[in-house]
Write an enzyme that holds these catalytic residues in place. Sequence first.
Site, short mmCIF file in Angstrom:
data_model
loop_
_atom_site.label_atom_id
_atom_site.label_comp_id
_atom_site.label_asym_id
_atom_site.label_seq_id
_atom_site.Cartn_x
_atom_site.Cartn_y
_atom_site.Cartn_z
N GLY A 1 0.83 -1.21 0.00
CA GLY A 1 0.00 0.00 0.00
C GLY A 1 0.86 1.25 0.00
N GLY A 2 2.07 1.14 -0.54
CA GLY A 2 3.04 2.26 -0.48
C GLY A 2 2.85 3.33 -1.55
CB THR B 1 -2.35 5.82 -1.72
OG1 THR B 1 -2.66 4.70 -0.87
CG2 THR B 1 -2.61 5.46 -3.16
CG LEU C 1 -1.50 7.08 6.88
CD1 LEU C 1 -2.05 6.40 8.13
CD2 LEU C 1 -1.00 8.48 7.21
NE ARG D 1 -7.95 -8.99 -2.43
CZ ARG D 1 -8.95 -8.40 -3.08
NH1 ARG D 1 -10.17 -8.46 -2.59
NH2 ARG D 1 -8.73 -7.75 -4.21
CG PHE E 1 -16.97 -0.91 3.84
CD1 PHE E 1 -18.28 -1.15 4.24
CD2 PHE E 1 -16.18 -2.00 3.47
CE1 PHE E 1 -18.81 -2.44 4.25
CE2 PHE E 1 -16.70 -3.30 3.49
CZ PHE E 1 -18.02 -3.51 3.88
CE1 TYR F 1 -10.90 -0.93 13.41
CE2 TYR F 1 -11.08 1.46 13.60
CZ TYR F 1 -10.97 0.31 12.82
OH TYR F 1 -10.93 0.42 11.46
CE LYS G 1 -5.92 -2.14 9.92
NZ LYS G 1 -4.68 -1.89 9.19
N PRO H 1 -6.62 8.96 14.04
CG PRO H 1 -8.57 10.16 14.47
CD PRO H 1 -7.43 9.49 15.15
P1 NAP Z 1 -5.10 4.27 1.80
O1 NAP Z 1 -4.39 5.41 1.16
O2 NAP Z 1 -6.43 3.86 1.23
O3 NAP Z 1 -4.12 3.03 1.81
C1 NAP Z 1 -4.48 1.72 1.60
C2 NAP Z 1 -3.49 1.13 0.61
O4 NAP Z 1 -3.67 -0.28 0.56
C3 NAP Z 1 -3.68 1.66 -0.82
O5 NAP Z 1 -2.42 2.05 -1.34
C4 NAP Z 1 -4.24 0.48 -1.58
O6 NAP Z 1 -3.79 0.48 -2.93
C5 NAP Z 1 -3.64 -0.69 -0.80
N1 NAP Z 1 -4.42 -1.90 -0.95
C6 NAP Z 1 -5.75 -2.07 -0.73
N2 NAP Z 1 -6.11 -3.32 -1.02
C7 NAP Z 1 -4.98 -3.96 -1.44
C8 NAP Z 1 -4.72 -5.27 -1.88
N3 NAP Z 1 -5.67 -6.20 -1.95
N4 NAP Z 1 -3.45 -5.59 -2.22
C9 NAP Z 1 -2.46 -4.67 -2.16
N5 NAP Z 1 -2.65 -3.41 -1.75
C10 NAP Z 1 -3.91 -3.06 -1.39
O7 NAP Z 1 -5.38 4.53 3.35
P2 NAP Z 1 -4.42 5.01 4.54
O8 NAP Z 1 -5.25 5.88 5.39
O9 NAP Z 1 -3.11 5.51 4.02
O10 NAP Z 1 -4.19 3.64 5.35
C11 NAP Z 1 -2.92 3.04 5.48
C12 NAP Z 1 -2.90 2.12 6.69
O11 NAP Z 1 -3.09 2.86 7.89
C13 NAP Z 1 -3.99 1.05 6.69
O12 NAP Z 1 -3.46 -0.14 7.24
C14 NAP Z 1 -5.03 1.62 7.62
O13 NAP Z 1 -5.84 0.62 8.22
C15 NAP Z 1 -4.13 2.26 8.65
N6 NAP Z 1 -4.77 3.30 9.45
C16 NAP Z 1 -5.09 4.50 8.90
C17 NAP Z 1 -5.67 5.47 9.69
C18 NAP Z 1 -5.99 6.83 9.14
O14 NAP Z 1 -6.54 7.64 9.87
N7 NAP Z 1 -5.65 7.15 7.90
C19 NAP Z 1 -5.94 5.20 11.05
C20 NAP Z 1 -5.62 3.95 11.57
C21 NAP Z 1 -5.03 3.01 10.77
P3 NAP Z 1 -4.66 -0.16 -4.15
O15 NAP Z 1 -6.09 0.16 -3.88
O16 NAP Z 1 -4.10 0.48 -5.37
O17 NAP Z 1 -4.36 -1.63 -4.13
#
Ligand code: NAP
Length: 282
Positions: free
Chosen positions: A16-17, A19, A21, A68, A98, A147, A162, A190
């Site tokens: 997920g690198g 986009t 975080l 997956r 979601f 959570y 998680k 957040p």
């Molecule tokens: P995000 O930009 O939506 O990051 C999710 C990333 O996962 C995307 O780059 C997406 O890329 C990738 N991904 C999704 N499904 C995938 C799959 N099947 N295989 C490979 N890659 C996949 O959201 P984010 O907010 O930066 O979240 C990053 C992490 O921080 C997550 O683990 C999230 O649970 C955690 N987190 C975030 C927050 C927050 O407030 N932002 C808070 C707590 C925890 P593609 O869709 O292109 O595959």
Amino acid sequence: MFEKDLLKNKTIIVTGGGTGLGKSMANRFGELGANLVIASRKDDVLKAAAEDLRKTGAEVEWSVCDVRNPGDVAELVSFTKEKFGTIDILLNNAAGNFICPTEKLTEGGFKVVVDIVLNGTFNCTLAVGKEMIEQGKGTMLNIVTTYAWTGSGYVVPSAAAKAGVLAITRSLAVEWAKYGIRTNAIAPGPFPTEGAWSRLAPPGLGIEKALKNRIPLKRFGEHGELANLASYLVSDQAAYINGEVVTIDGGEWLKGAGEFNELDKVPKLAWKAMSAFRKGKK
Ligand code: NAP
């Protein structure tokens, strides 16, 4: 706050690198000298992110990979070894989530989140772990959420998945320490990202304001704050930290946990009146 070359000669896979975080953490790793392989499902997103990340001076490659799918993950591992020789660090960051009332969830909706978050993390951990065992060293960092241990309504698939990732983190911290592998997690509160915000805090519902209000520090996290924490935890400076989950949430989850924390809504005058009442009783 870090030595310039803190992560020099370290090869780091960030799932997920491309986009949010994941990209911000990858960027900081790059600034600190690491070689990077970013992985997710969208080739165009990864390619553009790799170009941005190269501005740090880092060597950056990308691999299209659905976490997956164990076949994709095997390819990610062999690609990384071919490009850089070793895999020193794995950052399990990819996730899906979601909001939905649980009674409205479908089995498919539950499964898709668990497949990405829990099974995807396991697939990457297993494939990279085997390489690290052979190398006799390595570091794993898993991104969870607070959570994972409190649970949360409306995100049950994510909470369940998680929690599983947290259990993997603590289990392997013990089981794989003998191979020189450290395993830790970060639980962010957040942090605004396009991905998370569009799915979890859609505009017009007042969710963003409510989220901010329940944080004792009254602000969201900054990406650089998380990226610095991640950099420390994966670096050799944190060599004795193993099996830990570090929370970075401005005090958010504890605010919800303390039975009397909501009393900060009581106005000053009311506190004075209560105090006078107590003294009067004595
Ligand atoms: P995000 O930009 O939506 O990051 C999710 C990333 O996962 C995307 O780059 C997406 O890329 C990738 N991904 C999704 N499904 C995938 C799959 N099947 N295989 C490979 N890659 C996949 O959201 P984010 O907010 O930066 O979240 C990053 C992490 O921080 C997550 O683990 C999230 O649970 C955690 N987190 C975030 C927050 C927050 O407030 N932002 C808070 C707590 C925890 P593609 O869709 O292109 O595959």
